[in-house]
Write a protein that holds these residues in place. Structure first.
Motif, PDB file in Angstrom:
ATOM      1  N   GLU A  74      71.993  86.152  -2.382  1.00 44.00           N
ATOM      2  CA  GLU A  74      72.693  87.203  -3.149  1.00 44.00           C
ATOM      3  C   GLU A  74      74.182  87.075  -2.889  1.00 44.00           C
ATOM      4  O   GLU A  74      74.603  86.995  -1.731  1.00 44.00           O
ATOM      5  CB  GLU A  74      72.180  88.580  -2.713  1.00 44.00           C
ATOM      6  N   GLY A 101      73.700  80.410  -4.710  1.00 47.96           N
ATOM      7  CA  GLY A 101      72.596  79.492  -4.939  1.00 47.96           C
ATOM      8  C   GLY A 101      72.748  78.154  -4.255  1.00 47.96           C
ATOM      9  O   GLY A 101      71.765  77.545  -3.834  1.00 47.96           O
ATOM     10  N   SER A 109      65.996  85.967  -4.744  1.00 47.30           N
ATOM     11  CA  SER A 109      67.307  85.510  -5.189  1.00 47.30           C
ATOM     12  C   SER A 109      67.810  86.264  -6.416  1.00 47.30           C
ATOM     13  O   SER A 109      67.066  86.488  -7.370  1.00 47.30           O
ATOM     14  CB  SER A 109      67.254  84.021  -5.533  1.00 47.30           C
ATOM     15  N   ASP A 110      69.096  86.593  -6.370  1.00 45.32           N
ATOM     16  CA  ASP A 110      69.783  87.097  -7.551  1.00 45.32           C
ATOM     17  C   ASP A 110      69.798  85.982  -8.591  1.00 45.32           C
ATOM     18  O   ASP A 110      69.717  84.796  -8.242  1.00 45.32           O
ATOM     19  CB  ASP A 110      71.211  87.498  -7.167  1.00 45.32           C
ATOM     20  N   ASP A 140      73.544  79.335 -10.038  1.00 45.08           N
ATOM     21  CA  ASP A 140      72.829  80.603 -10.235  1.00 45.08           C
ATOM     22  C   ASP A 140      71.378  80.489  -9.777  1.00 45.08           C
ATOM     23  O   ASP A 140      70.891  79.403  -9.430  1.00 45.08           O
ATOM     24  CB  ASP A 140      72.958  81.120 -11.667  1.00 45.08           C
ATOM     25  N   GLY A 141      70.697  81.618  -9.739  1.00 44.02           N
ATOM     26  CA  GLY A 141      69.334  81.663  -9.216  1.00 44.02           C
ATOM     27  C   GLY A 141      68.337  80.831 -10.001  1.00 44.02           C
ATOM     28  O   GLY A 141      67.392  80.281  -9.424  1.00 44.02           O
ATOM     29  N   SER A 181      66.399  77.714  -8.461  1.00 50.55           N
ATOM     30  CA  SER A 181      64.936  77.687  -8.524  1.00 50.55           C
ATOM     31  C   SER A 181      64.418  76.365  -9.072  1.00 50.55           C
ATOM     32  O   SER A 181      63.450  75.799  -8.548  1.00 50.55           O
ATOM     33  CB  SER A 181      64.418  78.853  -9.373  1.00 50.55           C
ATOM     34  N   LEU A 232      62.974  86.661  -8.334  1.00 47.66           N
ATOM     35  CA  LEU A 232      64.341  86.813  -8.803  1.00 47.66           C
ATOM     36  C   LEU A 232      64.704  88.284  -8.962  1.00 47.66           C
ATOM     37  O   LEU A 232      63.843  89.124  -9.228  1.00 47.66           O
ATOM     38  CB  LEU A 232      64.524  86.070 -10.127  1.00 47.66           C
TER      39      LEU A 232
END
Length: 124
Positions: free
Chosen positions: A8, A34, A53-54, A61-62, A66, A80
């Motif tokens: 985050e 991330g 994760s955000d 970014d998440g 991912s 998420l």
């Protein structure tokens, strides 16, 4: 007790989530974006019970995190978190990796409950 990673970029949200989950007895590690999250996942060999994760973060970014994590560790499970309802659709392509999407703002009780529910599901 589960091993969790909270990713985050907002420090207050990151600390709030980490403390709430630690109070439930979980071992919690944190990452501020991330890129750091992915580095921790790789360093741990993907050995987290759940990554929280955000989605919207600078650097990586998440969703991107991912994808990259799942490419290396196909069994990893990620939950998420987002304040943007339209971001939920982006997570749909990660079915099997992303186990849930929690909308912000969340309460301490809601993050504990949703994490507990998803841990029970991924351990079953």
């Amino acid at each position: 007790m589960a091993r969790l990673l909270v990713v985050e970029d907002d420090e207050s949200v990151r600390q709030l989530a980490a403390r709430a989950l630690q109070r439930e007895g979980h071992q919690v590690e944190v990452a501020c974006d991330g890129e750091e999250g992915l580095a921790r996942i790789v360093q741990a060999g993907g050995d987290y019970d759940l990554v929280v994760s955000d989605i919207r973060m600078p650097v990586l970014d998440g969703i991107e995190m991912s994808h990259k994590a799942a490419a290396r560790f196909p069994d990893i499970k990620i939950m998420l978190v987002t304040g943007y309802a339209d971001q939920r659709e982006r997570a749909a392509e990660l079915e099997g990796v992303v186990v849930d999407v929690l909308l912000k703002p969340f309460t301490l009780a809601s993050i504990r409950d949703v994490v507990a529910k998803n841990l029970a599901r991924v351990r079953a």
